[in-house]
Structures are given as structure tokens and as C-alpha cells.
Design a protein around this motif. Structure first.
Motif, PDB file in Angstrom:
ATOM      1  N   LYS A 231      -1.086   0.110  -1.817  1.00  0.00           N
ATOM      2  CA  LYS A 231      -0.934   0.275  -0.368  1.00  0.00           C
ATOM      3  C   LYS A 231       0.306  -0.472   0.126  1.00  0.00           C
ATOM      4  CE  LYS A 231      -3.157  -1.322   3.926  1.00  0.00           C
ATOM      5  NZ  LYS A 231      -4.372  -1.977   4.495  1.00  0.00           N
ATOM      6  N   TYR A 232       0.481  -1.721  -0.299  1.00  0.00           N
ATOM      7  CA  TYR A 232       1.611  -2.516   0.179  1.00  0.00           C
ATOM      8  C   TYR A 232       2.905  -2.202  -0.558  1.00  0.00           C
ATOM      9  CZ  TYR A 232      -1.493  -4.873   3.301  1.00  0.00           C
ATOM     10  OH  TYR A 232      -2.374  -5.124   4.333  1.00  0.00           O
ATOM     11  N   ARG A 233       2.799  -1.759  -1.785  1.00  0.00           N
ATOM     12  CA  ARG A 233       4.010  -1.333  -2.494  1.00  0.00           C
ATOM     13  C   ARG A 233       4.661  -0.169  -1.754  1.00  0.00           C
ATOM     14  NH1 ARG A 233       5.767   2.434  -5.925  1.00  0.00           N
ATOM     15  NH2 ARG A 233       3.734   3.480  -6.032  1.00  0.00           N
ATOM     16  N   LYS A 234       3.831   0.753  -1.296  1.00  0.00           N
ATOM     17  CA  LYS A 234       4.355   1.906  -0.554  1.00  0.00           C
ATOM     18  C   LYS A 234       4.814   1.497   0.847  1.00  0.00           C
ATOM     19  CE  LYS A 234       1.415   5.081  -3.128  1.00  0.00           C
ATOM     20  NZ  LYS A 234       0.137   5.822  -3.117  1.00  0.00           N
ATOM     21  N   LYS A 235       4.015   0.677   1.504  1.00  0.00           N
ATOM     22  CA  LYS A 235       4.338   0.256   2.867  1.00  0.00           C
ATOM     23  C   LYS A 235       5.663  -0.514   2.919  1.00  0.00           C
ATOM     24  CE  LYS A 235       0.904  -1.324   5.364  1.00  0.00           C
ATOM     25  NZ  LYS A 235       0.793  -0.419   6.545  1.00  0.00           N
ATOM     26  N   TRP A 236       5.867  -1.375   1.934  1.00  0.00           N
ATOM     27  CA  TRP A 236       7.061  -2.229   1.924  1.00  0.00           C
ATOM     28  C   TRP A 236       8.170  -1.696   1.035  1.00  0.00           C
ATOM     29  CZ3 TRP A 236       3.871  -7.351   1.060  1.00  0.00           C
ATOM     30  CH2 TRP A 236       3.223  -7.680   2.260  1.00  0.00           C
TER      31      TRP A 236
ATOM     32  N   ILE B  66      -9.097 -10.798  -0.800  1.00  0.00           N
ATOM     33  CA  ILE B  66      -8.217 -10.332  -1.878  1.00  0.00           C
ATOM     34  C   ILE B  66      -6.946  -9.737  -1.286  1.00  0.00           C
ATOM     35  CG2 ILE B  66      -7.978  -8.716  -3.810  1.00  0.00           C
ATOM     36  CD1 ILE B  66     -10.997  -8.949  -4.224  1.00  0.00           C
ATOM     37  N   GLU B  67      -7.101  -8.986  -0.203  1.00  0.00           N
ATOM     38  CA  GLU B  67      -5.933  -8.390   0.449  1.00  0.00           C
ATOM     39  C   GLU B  67      -4.976  -9.474   0.939  1.00  0.00           C
ATOM     40  OE1 GLU B  67      -4.783  -5.095   3.882  1.00  0.00           O
ATOM     41  OE2 GLU B  67      -6.880  -5.540   3.469  1.00  0.00           O
ATOM     42  N   ALA B  68      -5.522 -10.528   1.531  1.00  0.00           N
ATOM     43  CA  ALA B  68      -4.674 -11.618   2.029  1.00  0.00           C
ATOM     44  C   ALA B  68      -3.884 -12.267   0.901  1.00  0.00           C
ATOM     45  CB  ALA B  68      -5.532 -12.656   2.748  1.00  0.00           C
ATOM     46  N   LEU B  69      -4.527 -12.451  -0.244  1.00  0.00           N
ATOM     47  CA  LEU B  69      -3.839 -13.048  -1.396  1.00  0.00           C
ATOM     48  C   LEU B  69      -2.720 -12.134  -1.892  1.00  0.00           C
ATOM     49  CD1 LEU B  69      -3.573 -15.209  -3.601  1.00  0.00           C
ATOM     50  CD2 LEU B  69      -5.354 -13.992  -4.889  1.00  0.00           C
ATOM     51  N   ILE B  70      -2.999 -10.845  -2.010  1.00  0.00           N
ATOM     52  CA  ILE B  70      -1.984  -9.902  -2.480  1.00  0.00           C
ATOM     53  C   ILE B  70      -0.843  -9.797  -1.477  1.00  0.00           C
ATOM     54  CG2 ILE B  70      -1.544  -7.452  -2.970  1.00  0.00           C
ATOM     55  CD1 ILE B  70      -4.363  -7.367  -4.220  1.00  0.00           C
ATOM     56  N   VAL B  71      -1.156  -9.749  -0.201  1.00  0.00           N
ATOM     57  CA  VAL B  71      -0.111  -9.699   0.828  1.00  0.00           C
ATOM     58  C   VAL B  71       0.809 -10.912   0.696  1.00  0.00           C
ATOM     59  CG1 VAL B  71       0.323  -9.955   3.311  1.00  0.00           C
ATOM     60  CG2 VAL B  71      -1.316  -8.259   2.503  1.00  0.00           C
TER      61      VAL B  71
ATOM     62  N   ALA C 248       2.946 -12.594   7.282  1.00  0.00           N
ATOM     63  CA  ALA C 248       2.521 -11.264   6.859  1.00  0.00           C
ATOM     64  C   ALA C 248       0.995 -11.178   6.768  1.00  0.00           C
ATOM     65  CB  ALA C 248       3.156 -10.907   5.513  1.00  0.00           C
ATOM     66  N   VAL C 249       0.369 -12.228   6.274  1.00  0.00           N
ATOM     67  CA  VAL C 249      -1.097 -12.260   6.210  1.00  0.00           C
ATOM     68  C   VAL C 249      -1.688 -12.106   7.614  1.00  0.00           C
ATOM     69  CG1 VAL C 249      -3.120 -13.680   5.688  1.00  0.00           C
ATOM     70  CG2 VAL C 249      -1.207 -13.593   4.074  1.00  0.00           C
ATOM     71  N   ALA C 250      -1.120 -12.843   8.570  1.00  0.00           N
ATOM     72  CA  ALA C 250      -1.611 -12.752   9.959  1.00  0.00           C
ATOM     73  C   ALA C 250      -1.451 -11.347  10.512  1.00  0.00           C
ATOM     74  CB  ALA C 250      -0.870 -13.763  10.838  1.00  0.00           C
ATOM     75  N   VAL C 251      -0.318 -10.717  10.221  1.00  0.00           N
ATOM     76  CA  VAL C 251      -0.031  -9.377  10.747  1.00  0.00           C
ATOM     77  C   VAL C 251      -0.973  -8.330  10.152  1.00  0.00           C
ATOM     78  CG1 VAL C 251       1.679  -7.508  10.768  1.00  0.00           C
ATOM     79  CG2 VAL C 251       2.381  -9.857  11.289  1.00  0.00           C
ATOM     80  N   TYR C 252      -1.151  -8.369   8.839  1.00  0.00           N
ATOM     81  CA  TYR C 252      -1.870  -7.291   8.162  1.00  0.00           C
ATOM     82  C   TYR C 252      -3.361  -7.556   7.943  1.00  0.00           C
ATOM     83  CZ  TYR C 252       2.804  -5.507   7.305  1.00  0.00           C
ATOM     84  OH  TYR C 252       4.079  -5.042   7.469  1.00  0.00           O
ATOM     85  N   CYS C 253      -3.745  -8.826   7.943  1.00  0.00           N
ATOM     86  CA  CYS C 253      -5.152  -9.161   7.673  1.00  0.00           C
ATOM     87  C   CYS C 253      -5.827  -9.881   8.838  1.00  0.00           C
ATOM     88  CB  CYS C 253      -5.255 -10.031   6.420  1.00  0.00           C
ATOM     89  SG  CYS C 253      -4.530  -9.278   4.944  1.00  0.00           S
ATOM     90  N   GLY C 254      -5.018 -10.498   9.695  1.00  0.00           N
ATOM     91  CA  GLY C 254      -5.570 -11.272  10.805  1.00  0.00           C
ATOM     92  C   GLY C 254      -5.397 -12.763  10.565  1.00  0.00           C
TER      93      GLY C 254
ATOM     94  N   ALA D 140       8.776  -6.037   9.805  1.00  0.00           N
ATOM     95  CA  ALA D 140       8.472  -6.232   8.387  1.00  0.00           C
ATOM     96  C   ALA D 140       9.766  -6.374   7.584  1.00  0.00           C
ATOM     97  CB  ALA D 140       7.647  -5.060   7.863  1.00  0.00           C
ATOM     98  N   ASN D 141      10.757  -5.515   7.884  1.00  0.00           N
ATOM     99  CA  ASN D 141      12.010  -5.580   7.146  1.00  0.00           C
ATOM    100  C   ASN D 141      12.740  -6.897   7.378  1.00  0.00           C
ATOM    101  OD1 ASN D 141      13.836  -4.153   5.348  1.00  0.00           O
ATOM    102  ND2 ASN D 141      15.265  -4.119   7.059  1.00  0.00           N
TER     103      ASN D 141
END
Length: 259
Positions: free
Chosen positions: A74-79, A127-132, A166-172, A243-244
Motif C-alpha cells: 500500500k505504501y510502496r505504491k502511495k509513495w 503494524i501499519e505505524a511501524l511500517i510507515v 507520517a505516522v500521525a498523518v496516516y495512522c493517527g 508527502a513529497n
């Protein structure tokens, strides 16, 4: 490559992580797998024992590898990031009496690979927060002009702050690391002037770099990380990061919000 099925490695060699680390000798440019294992342990890789084995079995039950792969893609594509290998291992069990030995999630990022050390987590957002956080490091490292060996304390502070942004933006914000709230703004300002401001050019390979960043040798705990989190929050409040931006803006630019 995405998430590598390290669960299959663990099934056969859980009790011998040094042997597992033979796989990484070429990518680390290291001839002794024990050195790789000891390096990864510094960032939270498990020690083989009854507790961590039970946690490994729980990770299998929770489909951790499948979940991580879905989130990573998901994040590989997003970023528009690199398709790098992601290695998952159980997290080290804490030795602290106060948290009943509860394991903490952690990881370490490189330009060409990620290592994630994960305890059994019922909440997928953890897990998402860690990967982000860790994959954000990889994306930024690959888009900065500076070579990692030339990174300074300022670069590291900014790197960590942007990853937590980024964690705050995408996970809260509730999924941000604990160290984001270790200090008040007043304390951050005080420690910035007292410890960090005069040492921003300290190189990554110097002992002082990690002593300040992590808060060792008398420095406040995780002070480099905490300052980075506050610095980026202040910058974003003023300029609204895209993000960029978080990947391409040079570290010096973020100093404009610090007194």
C-alpha cells in the motif's frame, strides 16, 4: 520483493538466529553472521527463548506476514518507493519488571532493506505505524542527495521527526511513538539549546551522535527523537508539509522554526 517469508526460516532455525543471519552477509558486507545478529539485536531482534518462541507462534496465528505485505505494498505504491525486501522477526522480550516483560515493536531501515521486530499485536494499526515509520526512512534516504555516511545529527533528528509525522498523518497521532510526548515544549526548547544546537554537525559515525540521539551518557532519554518530533510538528503547523516534501526537503530547512 516485499515481505520475505522469514516465518519459514524461523520454523527451521528459530533457536539459531546467527545461522539465519548468514543470509544477510552479502547485503551487509559482513563475513561473520554473529556480528549481524548482534547489530540487529541492538534494534530489537529476539533472543531465542520460550517466551519469544510463543510470540513467534502467535504471530503466525495473527497472519502477521500477510498483513505486513499488504500494508507495505500500500505504501510502496502511495509513495512510489523501492520494492525492497522486508524481514520480520519476533521482537526482543523486555527485561523490565514494570511492564511484565512486554515486548515492544521496533525496526531498522536501510536504503535497500527493512527489518521489523514485531510482538503479537492484535491492532493492525500498530503494524501499519511501524511500517510507515521505517519505510518512510527508506524512501527519504533514497531521495536525499547526501550519502548515509555523511549524515549528521541534524539529519538523523529530522529523519526521525518526519517518520513520526507520517505516522500521525496516516495512522493517527495516538499511534505515534511514546517519545513524542516525553517532554514539554519548554523542555524541548531548553534541551535544544543546551545539548543539540551546538552539536548538529556531529557525524553519524561519531559516538556523540548516538549518545545525544538516543539519550545515553547523561543526555535526556530519546532527546534527539523527541526534538525531531517537535521540530517537524512546528514546521508542519507553519508550512503544511506534503508527502513529497517529507522525502525531498533538506534537513537545514527545518531549522527555520527553531529558536
Amino acid at each position: 520483493m516485499g515481505v520475505v517469508r522469514t516465518d519459514k526460516w524461523l520454523e527451521k532455525k528459530f533457536d539459531d538466529p546467527v545461522e539465519i543471519c548468514q543470509v544477510f552477509m552479502e547485503t551487509f558486507g559482513e563475513k561473520k553472521p554473529a556480528n549481524i545478529y548482534h547489530y540487529l539485536m541492538r534494534f530489537g531482534m529476539y533472543r531465542p527463548n520460550r517466551r519469544t518462541y510463543e510470540e513467534y507462534k502467535k504471530l503466525l496465528e495473527l497472519n502477521c506476514w500477510e498483513t505486513a505485505e499488504r500494508i507495505f505494498q500500500k505504501y510502496r505504491k502511495k509513495w512510489k518507493g523501492l520494492d525492497i525486501p522486508v524481514y520480520i522477526f519476533p521482537a526482543a522480550a523486555s527485561n523490565s519488571f514494570f511492564d511484565n516483560g512486554k515486548s515492544e515493536k521496533s525496526g531498522v531501515a536501510f536504503k535497500d532493506k527493512l527489518f521489523l521486530f514485531i510482538p503479537p499485536l492484535e491492532d493492525e494499526k500498530e503494524i501499519e505505524a511501524l511500517i510507515v515509520h521505517e519505510y518512510h526512512h527508506t524512501c527519504r534516504l533514497n531521495r536525499q542527495k547526501k550519502h548515509i555516511k555523511d549524515f549528521t545529527l541534524l539529519d538523523s533528528i529530522v529523519l526521525e521527526g518526519l517518520a513520526e509525522h507520517a505516522v500521525a498523518v496516516y495512522c493517527g497521532s495516538s499511534y505515534q511513538a511514546k517519545w513524542c510526548d516525553y517532554y514539554t515544549k519548554k523542555e524541548i526548547s531548553k534541551y535544544w539549546k543546551q545539548f543539540l544546537q551546538k552539536n548538529l554537525e556531529v557525524k553519524k559515525n561519531e559516538k556523540l551522535h548516538d549518545e545525544i540521539l538516543f539519550g545515553n551518557k547523561g543526555y535526556p532519554n530519546m532527546i534527539g527523537y523527541a526534538v525531531g518530533c517537535e521540530m517537524i510538528a512546528m514546521f508542519n503547523e507553519k508550512y503544511k508539509l506534503t508527502a513529497n516534501d517529507t522525502f525531498i526537503l533538506e534537513s537545514d530547512l527545518f531549522l527555520t522554526v527553531m529558536d
